[in-house]
Design a protein around this motif. Structure first.
Motif, PDB file in Angstrom:
ATOM      1  N   ARG A  45     -33.431  68.347  41.038  1.00 49.50           N
ATOM      2  CA  ARG A  45     -33.008  69.054  39.818  1.00 49.50           C
ATOM      3  C   ARG A  45     -34.050  70.097  39.427  1.00 49.50           C
ATOM      4  O   ARG A  45     -33.714  71.155  38.920  1.00 49.50           O
ATOM      5  N   HIS A 157     -36.362  66.295  33.847  1.00 49.65           N
ATOM      6  CA  HIS A 157     -35.887  64.941  34.141  1.00 49.65           C
ATOM      7  C   HIS A 157     -35.671  64.104  32.891  1.00 49.65           C
ATOM      8  O   HIS A 157     -35.342  62.928  32.987  1.00 49.65           O
ATOM      9  N   GLN A 165     -43.502  67.053  33.923  1.00 42.54           N
ATOM     10  CA  GLN A 165     -42.330  66.292  34.377  1.00 42.54           C
ATOM     11  C   GLN A 165     -42.621  64.818  34.629  1.00 42.54           C
ATOM     12  O   GLN A 165     -41.760  63.968  34.418  1.00 42.54           O
ATOM     13  N   ARG A 366     -36.196  62.601  45.738  1.00 44.98           N
ATOM     14  CA  ARG A 366     -35.708  63.617  44.822  1.00 44.98           C
ATOM     15  C   ARG A 366     -35.252  62.891  43.561  1.00 44.98           C
ATOM     16  O   ARG A 366     -35.045  61.681  43.564  1.00 44.98           O
ATOM     17  N   SER A 367     -35.071  63.647  42.472  1.00 47.87           N
ATOM     18  CA  SER A 367     -34.570  62.984  41.266  1.00 47.87           C
ATOM     19  C   SER A 367     -33.139  62.488  41.485  1.00 47.87           C
ATOM     20  O   SER A 367     -32.732  61.469  40.948  1.00 47.87           O
ATOM     21  N   LYS A 388     -44.047  58.952  46.417  1.00 43.64           N
ATOM     22  CA  LYS A 388     -43.598  59.145  45.041  1.00 43.64           C
ATOM     23  C   LYS A 388     -42.135  58.763  45.031  1.00 43.64           C
ATOM     24  O   LYS A 388     -41.305  59.443  45.629  1.00 43.64           O
TER      25      LYS A 388
HETATM   26  P1  PGA Z   1     -36.621  67.098  41.767  1.00 40.99           P
HETATM   27  O1  PGA Z   1     -38.042  66.702  41.198  1.00 40.99           O
HETATM   28  O2  PGA Z   1     -36.243  66.123  42.808  1.00 40.99           O
HETATM   29  O3  PGA Z   1     -35.734  67.094  40.571  1.00 40.99           O
HETATM   30  O4  PGA Z   1     -36.781  68.493  42.339  1.00 40.99           O
HETATM   31  C1  PGA Z   1     -39.008  65.994  41.917  1.00 40.99           C
HETATM   32  C2  PGA Z   1     -40.342  66.684  41.891  1.00 40.99           C
HETATM   33  O5  PGA Z   1     -40.494  67.773  41.294  1.00 40.99           O
HETATM   34  O6  PGA Z   1     -41.295  66.176  42.486  1.00 40.99           O
END
Ligand code: PGA
Ligand code: ZN
Length: 427
Positions: A45, A157, A165, A366-367, A388
C-alpha cells in the motif's frame, strides 16, 4: 520412478488478501499433475515508484482492485508458453517470464502475474526434490531471522496521525525464534494495557500489519510507549528498537520539505531529528528515513548514524538502484520484497549483490498478504538473518512466524538465531 520436472499445468485464480482485496494465486503442477506448487502474490500500500508494475483491472468490479487481467495473463499467455517447460532451472524459467512480458517494469502482463508463476515453480521444484523450500534453495540454510516486530502502526497503514509507518522492536536477546516471539508477545500484551489505560479502548484498534494504531501523532510518544511496554515486560536488556519511516509518503515534492507531526523540516533538520531519536531511544535500524530519490541524504545519514539504514522505496529490490546506492554509500541494508521486482531470481540476485557488498538484507512482507508463508522459507534460504512480517497477531502475519517455528524445529541443533549480530549475516 523418476519425477518428470516439466510443467504439466499452469492455472491462476483470484483469491482475497488480508485487506479483502483480490490477488493472484497460481497453481503449477509438474510430474503429470502429481506435484502441485501453489503461491499467492502479496501487495503493497505504501509502494515505491520504482516497483515493478502491479496489474489491477480498474472499473467497478472489486472497486477497481480486481486482478482478472493478471489471472488471464497467466492462463492465456504464460500457460500455453510454459506447459512442457522444465522447472529444473529457476533462473531459466524466470528469464522466460521476463522475456515473454518483454517490458522493463513487467507492465505488459503485470508483475503479479509473473511472480505467482515464479514462486509456484520454486515450490513445485522443491517438492520434486523432496526437501522443504528453504533447503531446496540452499542446502546449507540454517539461520533463522531476528524479527523486526511492528507493534505500532502509522502512515498509510493506520487511521491515526503518526507519520512514521512502523514502530518496531527487535528481540535480539532471545536465544531462539520461539523465544523471540514469546518476548514480542509479552511486550505487545503490556503495550495493550498501557494504551488502554492512557487513551481508552479506541487505542486498541490495529493497523494493516497488526500493530496498534493509537490516536497520537508524535514519534517520541510512540517510541516512549514502546519503551514503557518493554520495561514493564522485564525484557529491556533483550530488546532494541527500529523504525520504518516510509518518508516518501510524507514528503512534499513541490516544497522539498517533510512535515513531521505538523512541523515542516528540510532534509538536514530531519537528519538531525533522526540522530536525536537514535540516541534517545536506542534505535538500531531505520528504514526509508528520507524520500525515495534522495540517495545523497541516505548516504549522509548512513555515514553519521552508524546504525542500519534500510532502503525500501529507495531500492525497490532492484539491482540497478541498489548498485547506485552501493556506489554512493546510500543506506547499508536492502529491504527485500519479491513482488517489487517480480521474479524470484531477480530478487535473489539483488540479495546476493547486497550481501557481497556488505549490505544486510531484511526480508519483508507486504501490508497486503495472504496466509501464504513463502517469505519464511526465503529468509532462511538467504540466511538474511532479519525478517519484517508485522505484529505477532492476525493470520496472514502469524502464518510466517508459525512457519519459522516449524523450520526452527526441523533444523534442530543446526538452527542458529543470530541475536545481536543480526546485521552481519552474509549468507
Ligand atoms: P507496503 O509497506 O507493503 O504497504 O508497501 C511495507 C513497507 O513499507 O515496508
Ligand atoms: Zn518500508
Amino acid at each position: 520412478m523418476t519425477t518428470d520436472l516439466t510443467i504439466s499445468s499452469l492455472h491462476a485464480r483470484e483469491v482475497l488478501d488480508c485487506r479483502g482485496l483480490p490477488t493472484v494465486q497460481v497453481d503449477l503442477t509438474i510430474d503429470h499433475g502429481r506435484l502441485l506448487g501453489r503461491a499467492d502474490v502479496p501487495s503493497g500500500r505504501s509502494t515505491g515508484s520504482h516497483e515493478a508494475f502491479e496489474s489491477r483491472d480498474g472499473g467497478r468490479r472489486f472497486g477497481g482492485f480486481g486482478v482478472g487481467q493478471a489471472v488471464a495473463a497467466v492462463n492465456d499467455v504464460l500457460a500455453p508458453a510454459l506447459v512442457g517447460r522444465s522447472v529444473t532451472s529457476q533462473r531459466a524459467l524466470d528469464a522466460m517470464l521476463v522475456d515473454i512480458d518483454g517490458t522493463q517494469d513487467k507492465s505488459r502482463l503485470g508483475a503479479n502475474a509473473l511472480l505467482g508463476v515464479s514462486l509456484a515453480a520454486a515450490r513445485a521444484a522443491a517438492l520434486s526434490s523432496g526437501r522443504p523450500l528453504y533447503q531446496h534453495l540452499n542446502a546449507d540454510a540454517h539461520v533463522l531471522p531476528v524479527p523486526l516486530v511492528n507493534l505500532i502502526n502509522g502512515g498509510r497503514h493506520a487511521s491515526n496521525d503518526l507519520d512514521f509507518q512502523e514502530f518496531i522492536i527487535l528481540p535480539v536477546g532471545a536465544s531462539s525464534m520461539l523465544e523471540a516471539l514469546q518476548i514480542s508477545t509479552e511486550v505487545n500484551l503490556e503495550l495493550a494495557g498501557i494504551l488502554l489505560a492512557r487513551y481508552g479502548k479506541v487505542a486498541l484498534n490495529t493497523g494493516d500489519e497488526g500493530g496498534f494504531a493509537p490516536p497520537i501523532s508524535s514519534p517520541d510518544e510512540a517510541l516512549t510507549l514502546l519503551h514503557e511496554a518493554v520495561d514493564k515486560s522485564g525484557w529491556a536488556d533483550s530488546i532494541r528498537y527500529g523504525l520504518d519511516c516510509a518518508a516518501t509518503h510524507w514528503y512534499d515534492e513541490a516544497r522539498g520539505t517533510y512535515t513531521l507531526a505538523g512541523e515542516e523540516l528540510d532534509r538536514d533538520a530531519l537528519i538531525d531529528r533522526y540522530l536525536r531519536l537514535i540516541a534517545d531511544y536506542d534505535l538500531v535500524t531505520i528504514e526509508d528515513p528520507l524520500q525515495e530519490e534522495d540517495f545523497e541524504g541516505f548516504a549522509r545519514l548512513t555515514a553519521t548514524s552508524g546504525i542500519q539504514i534500510v532502503g525500501d522505496d529507495l531500492f525497490t529490490t532492484n539491482a540497478d538502484r541498489l548498485r547506485r546506492g552501493i556506489a554512493e554509500g546510500a543506506a547499508n541494508s536492502l529491504l527485500w520484497k519479491v513482488n517489487q521486482i517480480g521474479t524470484l531470481s531477480q530478487a535473489w540476485d539483488a540479495a546476493m549483490l547486497a550481501q557481497s557488498n556488505g549490505y544486510s538484507v531484511v526480508v519483508s512482507e507486504r501490508s497486503g498478504e495472504t496466509e501464504d508463508a513463502i517469505i519464511a522459507d526465503l529468509v532462511v534460504a538467504l540466511g538474511a538473518g532479519q525478517i519484517k512480517t508485522g505484529a505477532p497477531v492476525r493470520g496472514e502475519r502469524t502464518a510466517k512466524y508459525n512457519r519459522l517455528l516449524v523450520i526452527e524445529e526441523e533444523l534442530g541443533a543446526e538452527a542458529t538465531y543470530p541475536g545481536d549480530v543480526f546485521r552481519s549475516r552474509v549468507g
